[in-house]
Scaffold this motif. Structure first.
Motif, PDB file in Angstrom:
ATOM      1  N   ILE A 119       1.167   4.847   8.907  1.00 19.55           N
ATOM      2  CA  ILE A 119       0.140   4.909   9.956  1.00 19.55           C
ATOM      3  C   ILE A 119      -1.246   4.670   9.372  1.00 19.55           C
ATOM      4  O   ILE A 119      -2.049   3.902   9.921  1.00 19.55           O
ATOM      5  N   PHE A 120      -1.536   5.314   8.234  1.00 16.71           N
ATOM      6  CA  PHE A 120      -2.860   5.159   7.620  1.00 16.71           C
ATOM      7  C   PHE A 120      -3.110   3.727   7.168  1.00 16.71           C
ATOM      8  O   PHE A 120      -4.198   3.187   7.347  1.00 16.71           O
ATOM      9  N   SER A 121      -2.105   3.098   6.552  1.00 19.17           N
ATOM     10  CA  SER A 121      -2.310   1.748   6.032  1.00 19.17           C
ATOM     11  C   SER A 121      -2.539   0.735   7.137  1.00 19.17           C
ATOM     12  O   SER A 121      -3.199  -0.291   6.914  1.00 19.17           O
ATOM     13  N   MET A 122      -2.017   1.002   8.337  1.00 21.31           N
ATOM     14  CA  MET A 122      -2.180   0.072   9.447  1.00 21.31           C
ATOM     15  C   MET A 122      -3.398   0.364  10.300  1.00 21.31           C
ATOM     16  O   MET A 122      -3.770  -0.446  11.159  1.00 21.31           O
ATOM     17  N   THR A 123      -4.032   1.519  10.082  1.00 22.74           N
ATOM     18  CA  THR A 123      -5.162   1.892  10.946  1.00 22.74           C
ATOM     19  C   THR A 123      -6.434   2.258  10.185  1.00 22.74           C
ATOM     20  O   THR A 123      -7.527   2.117  10.733  1.00 22.74           O
ATOM     21  N   ALA A 158       0.824  -1.210   0.000  1.00 17.71           N
ATOM     22  CA  ALA A 158       0.000   0.000   0.000  1.00 17.71           C
ATOM     23  C   ALA A 158       0.857   1.259   0.000  1.00 17.71           C
ATOM     24  O   ALA A 158       0.590   2.206  -0.751  1.00 17.71           O
ATOM     25  N   VAL A 159       1.898   1.281   0.824  1.00 15.89           N
ATOM     26  CA  VAL A 159       2.731   2.483   0.928  1.00 15.89           C
ATOM     27  C   VAL A 159       3.549   2.692  -0.341  1.00 15.89           C
ATOM     28  O   VAL A 159       3.564   3.794  -0.918  1.00 15.89           O
ATOM     29  N   ILE A 160       4.229   1.652  -0.795  1.00  9.14           N
ATOM     30  CA  ILE A 160       5.067   1.797  -1.990  1.00  9.14           C
ATOM     31  C   ILE A 160       4.212   2.092  -3.216  1.00  9.14           C
ATOM     32  O   ILE A 160       4.529   2.988  -4.019  1.00  9.14           O
ATOM     33  N   GLY A 161       3.109   1.359  -3.372  1.00  5.49           N
ATOM     34  CA  GLY A 161       2.240   1.596  -4.526  1.00  5.49           C
ATOM     35  C   GLY A 161       1.661   2.994  -4.535  1.00  5.49           C
ATOM     36  O   GLY A 161       1.659   3.678  -5.579  1.00  5.49           O
ATOM     37  N   ALA A 163       9.045   6.706  15.749  1.00  2.00           N
ATOM     38  CA  ALA A 163      10.255   7.178  16.427  1.00  2.00           C
ATOM     39  C   ALA A 163      11.505   6.829  15.625  1.00  2.00           C
ATOM     40  O   ALA A 163      12.432   7.649  15.509  1.00  2.00           O
ATOM     41  N   VAL A 164      11.547   5.631  15.065  1.00  2.00           N
ATOM     42  CA  VAL A 164      12.703   5.233  14.253  1.00  2.00           C
ATOM     43  C   VAL A 164      12.805   6.100  12.999  1.00  2.00           C
ATOM     44  O   VAL A 164      13.904   6.528  12.603  1.00  2.00           O
ATOM     45  N   GLN A 165      11.676   6.377  12.376  1.00  2.00           N
ATOM     46  CA  GLN A 165      11.704   7.229  11.190  1.00  2.00           C
ATOM     47  C   GLN A 165      12.181   8.638  11.536  1.00  2.00           C
ATOM     48  O   GLN A 165      12.987   9.234  10.804  1.00  2.00           O
ATOM     49  N   PHE A 194       9.383  12.064   3.134  1.00  2.00           N
ATOM     50  CA  PHE A 194       9.426  11.669   4.546  1.00  2.00           C
ATOM     51  C   PHE A 194       8.048  11.821   5.196  1.00  2.00           C
ATOM     52  O   PHE A 194       7.588  10.939   5.934  1.00  2.00           O
ATOM     53  N   PHE A 195       7.378  12.925   4.927  1.00  2.00           N
ATOM     54  CA  PHE A 195       6.046  13.141   5.491  1.00  2.00           C
ATOM     55  C   PHE A 195       5.066  12.069   5.019  1.00  2.00           C
ATOM     56  O   PHE A 195       4.317  11.486   5.821  1.00  2.00           O
ATOM     57  N   LEU A 196       5.073  11.778   3.726  1.00  2.00           N
ATOM     58  CA  LEU A 196       4.161  10.766   3.195  1.00  2.00           C
ATOM     59  C   LEU A 196       4.514   9.373   3.699  1.00  2.00           C
ATOM     60  O   LEU A 196       3.615   8.546   3.910  1.00  2.00           O
ATOM     61  N   LEU A 197       5.784   9.094   3.895  1.00  2.00           N
ATOM     62  CA  LEU A 197       6.179   7.783   4.401  1.00  2.00           C
ATOM     63  C   LEU A 197       5.625   7.549   5.801  1.00  2.00           C
ATOM     64  O   LEU A 197       5.077   6.481   6.098  1.00  2.00           O
TER      65      LEU A 197
END
Length: 329
Positions: free
Chosen positions: A259-263, A116-119, A316-318, A251-254
């Motif tokens: 977060i969006f794809s997991m929630t 979802a994120v990469i696409g 936090a890692v990002q 970076f912002f979109l990543l």
């Protein structure tokens, strides 16, 4: 005559200046300054509580209190609607991380999030590059690209259900025209996961495209023109100038897309695959365990806590490592 002489002498005598007024005591001034600062601080706090107090109360009542309560429920063996619950400590967490179903949830969540994120970001960037050019009708095209993002996820899923229908769907007719049999999108777990990824990418594509478009329009055109004069081709200009200057947007979109794809993909997953057949990501597993056939509210609460800390750690890692690669100037 004597009187006039005395008056003249008195007028000629130098006048002694009056004693200057005594300056206020420094201790008194210090006390007054402290009182003034205290009054100003009290006034500032009063204004702060007046304007921010209601918002703080709402955040405490609807975010932090449910979060803390959910952490408590995650230590219970409790079925939804049951009047009794048994404390089991960390057993729910241990079961989730060690059971085959928990491992499967992590696998599906990882595949869905990556796809979802990469696409969304890759296709969104390509569309933004096209929409950034001076083409006729680009305003209408921008609106058409962004409109799926503001539509209801349930409505999007229902429309795509007709498209993916193996018997009467539009996609099956298109594939049949080329002599290709339609896959069993709903019966095969791998095809079902690919199906929901495609739908989510299509729904989220406009958001990424619009954000990338804003980033592209903020790039100084002088740099692009200078590179063009230096005979740099489009590909070199993109990787040497455009992409480095887009790193804040990337970076912002990543961060937001992970977060969006997991929630926020629950509505599409629930509508297209009600039983979670091969599409039980972690957010969908929370629903299935709590409101599905199992109704294990305590176990579901534990998964929700795991999701919260997973997103916290990823963000936090990002912020700690990925942001180092961002060019803000």
């Amino acid at each position: 005559m004597a009187i006039q002489t005395q008056e003249r002498r008195a007028a000629e005598e130098p006048q002694t200046p009056a004693d200057p007024p005594t300056a206020p005591d420094e201790a008194v001034l210090a006390v007054e300054r402290k009182r003034a600062r205290r009054r100003q601080s009290s006034k500032n706090w009063s204004l702060f509580l007046l304007f921010a107090g209601p918002n703080i109360l709402l955040i405490l009542a609807f975010i932090y209190y449910p979060l803390i309560s959910n952490m408590y429920y995650s230590t219970l063996d409790w079925r939804l609607g049951s009047p009794r619950a048994t404390s089991v400590g960390l057993d729910n967490y241990i079961r989730f991380f060690t059971s085959p179903s928990g491992v499967e949830v992590w696998r599906v969540t990882g595949i869905f999030t990556a796809g979802a994120v990469i696409g969304s970001m890759v296709l969104g960037l390509l569309i933004a590059l096209v929409l950034n050019k001076k083409l006729p009708g680009r305003t209408i095209a921008r609106t058409a690209v962004f409109s799926p993002y503001v539509l209801s996820g349930v409505g999007i899923a229902l429309v795509w259900n007709f498209i993916f229908d193996p018997a009467r769907g539009a996609l099956s007719h298109i594939l049949g025209f080329f002599g290709i049999a339609s896959p069993e999108w709903y019966l095969n777990e791998d095809w079902a996961l690919l199906m929901v990824i495609i739908v989510y990418v299509w729904a989220n594509l406009g958001y990424c495209a619009v954000v990338f478009l804003a980033g592209l329009q903020s790039i100084p055109q002088d740099l692009i023109e200078a590179a063009t004069i230096d005979r740099a081709g489009p590909i070199r200009r993109f990787f040497s100038i455009t992409l480095p200057l887009l790193t804040p947007t990337v970076f912002f979109l990543l961060v937001t897309n992970i977060i969006f794809s997991m929630t926020r993909a629950f509505d599409i997953l629930r509508t297209m695959t009600p039983t979670g057949h091969g599409t039980n990501t972690i957010i969908f597993e929370i629903y299935l365990q709590s409101f599905g056939a199992y109704q294990r509210a305590g176990y579901s609460a534990a998964i929700a806590v795991v999701l919260f800390f997973t997103l916290f750690v990823i963000t936090a890692v990002q912020l700690r490592f990925v942001e180092r690669k961002v060019h803000y100037q």
